[in-house]
Design an enzyme around this catalytic site. Structure first.
Site, mmCIF file in Angstrom:
data_model
loop_
_atom_site.group_PDB
_atom_site.id
_atom_site.type_symbol
_atom_site.label_atom_id
_atom_site.label_comp_id
_atom_site.label_asym_id
_atom_site.label_seq_id
_atom_site.Cartn_x
_atom_site.Cartn_y
_atom_site.Cartn_z
ATOM 1 C CG HIS A 119 39.772 28.694 22.690
ATOM 2 N ND1 HIS A 119 38.771 28.311 21.952
ATOM 3 C CD2 HIS A 119 41.009 28.205 22.450
ATOM 4 C CE1 HIS A 119 39.423 27.532 21.056
ATOM 5 N NE2 HIS A 119 40.698 27.555 21.042
ATOM 6 C CB CYS A 151 49.468 45.405 40.542
ATOM 7 S SG CYS A 151 48.698 45.097 39.084
ATOM 8 C CB THR A 189 34.958 20.235 18.543
ATOM 9 O OG1 THR A 189 35.681 21.157 17.779
ATOM 10 C CG2 THR A 189 35.570 18.743 18.353
ATOM 11 C CB THR A 216 26.314 17.131 11.750
ATOM 12 O OG1 THR A 216 27.308 18.303 12.311
ATOM 13 C CG2 THR A 216 24.756 17.858 12.018
#
Length: 242
Positions: A119, A151, A189, A216
């Protein structure tokens, strides 16, 4: 499978693939994306702060949000979970691979090198013109938005926003590693964000073992080989005998 079996499988595995989520950084005091929406930011929807449309409408607002998160991340330190994974990489060598959904950069700061950040990384910025990626200045020296050293173009947060695709090369590398893994670890996760959540099945479908570490139960739990109901750091300590 029980804990002893899981420990044996991990110890014997030549190829280990790991997916981490917000749970591994919670012990470093890093709030999740939504938990960070407190105070002034509580009145905003996630898509008001982390989408291409939001950035197009109000880049200053988006950069203010990410600058605050950047300061929080740089004030945090890797915890025992990050450090144990870095040690595991040293032991497993080329057989180790780590994919993270986190954008805090703590795995790299702990020493992980065989790493993809699915991500993005909020300690870096990406040029809107030439796409060069650069580290942000130290928090005390940072005034957004940064300017590209190559740039001169304006740079955006180097994050995958809502509505954007994950970096193809990183996702392919992760899928290949999980498909080849003898053991996969799914740490901290929820298992609801795809395509990252699907990496576990790359291992399972090829006969590998998948071990979850999460306090959990998750959507993935019923399909995995074994679950350790602990925090990320404590779960890794149990699996590694640390």
């Amino acid at each position: 499978m029980n804990l002893a079996d899981a420990r044996t499988a991990l110890a014997r595995a030549r190829r280990v693939a790991v997916l981490t989520g917000a749970g591994i950084s919670a012990e470093s005091g890093i709030p999740t994306f939504r938990d960070a929406q407190t105070g002034h930011w509580a009145r905003f929807k996630p898509e008001d702060l982390a989408s291409p449309d939001a950035y197009f409408r109000d880049p200053e607002l988006v950069w203010d949000w990410y600058a605050g998160r950047y300061r929080d991340v740089m004030a945090a330190m890797p915890n025992a979970g990050h450090n144990l994974l870095a040690q595991m990489e040293q032991e497993k060598g080329d057989g180790f691979f780590l994919a993270t959904q986190n954008v805090d950069g703590l795995h790299a700061r702990a020493g992980s090198k065989r790493l993809v950040e699915l991500h993005g990384n909020l300690t870096t910025a990406r040029c809107e013109v030439c796409h060069r990626v650069e580290d942000l200045p130290a928090p005390q020296d940072f005034t957004p938005p940064p300017t590209c050293a190559t740039c001169g173009g304006r740079m955006r947060p180097n994050i995958v926003w809502f509505g954007e695709f994950l970096p193809e090369a990183a996702l392919e590398a992760a899928a290949d590693a999980f498909a080849a893994a003898d053991v996969a670890l799914i740490i901290g996760t929820s298992g609801v964000v795809y395509p990252a959540a699907g990496l576990a099945f790359e291992t399972l479908d090829r006969g590998g073992t998948v071990i979850e570490i999460n306090p959990t139960e998750t959507d993935l739990t019923p399909r995995l080989s074994f679950s350790v109901r602990e925090t990320a750091a404590r779960g890794l300590e149990l699996l590694l005998g640390a």
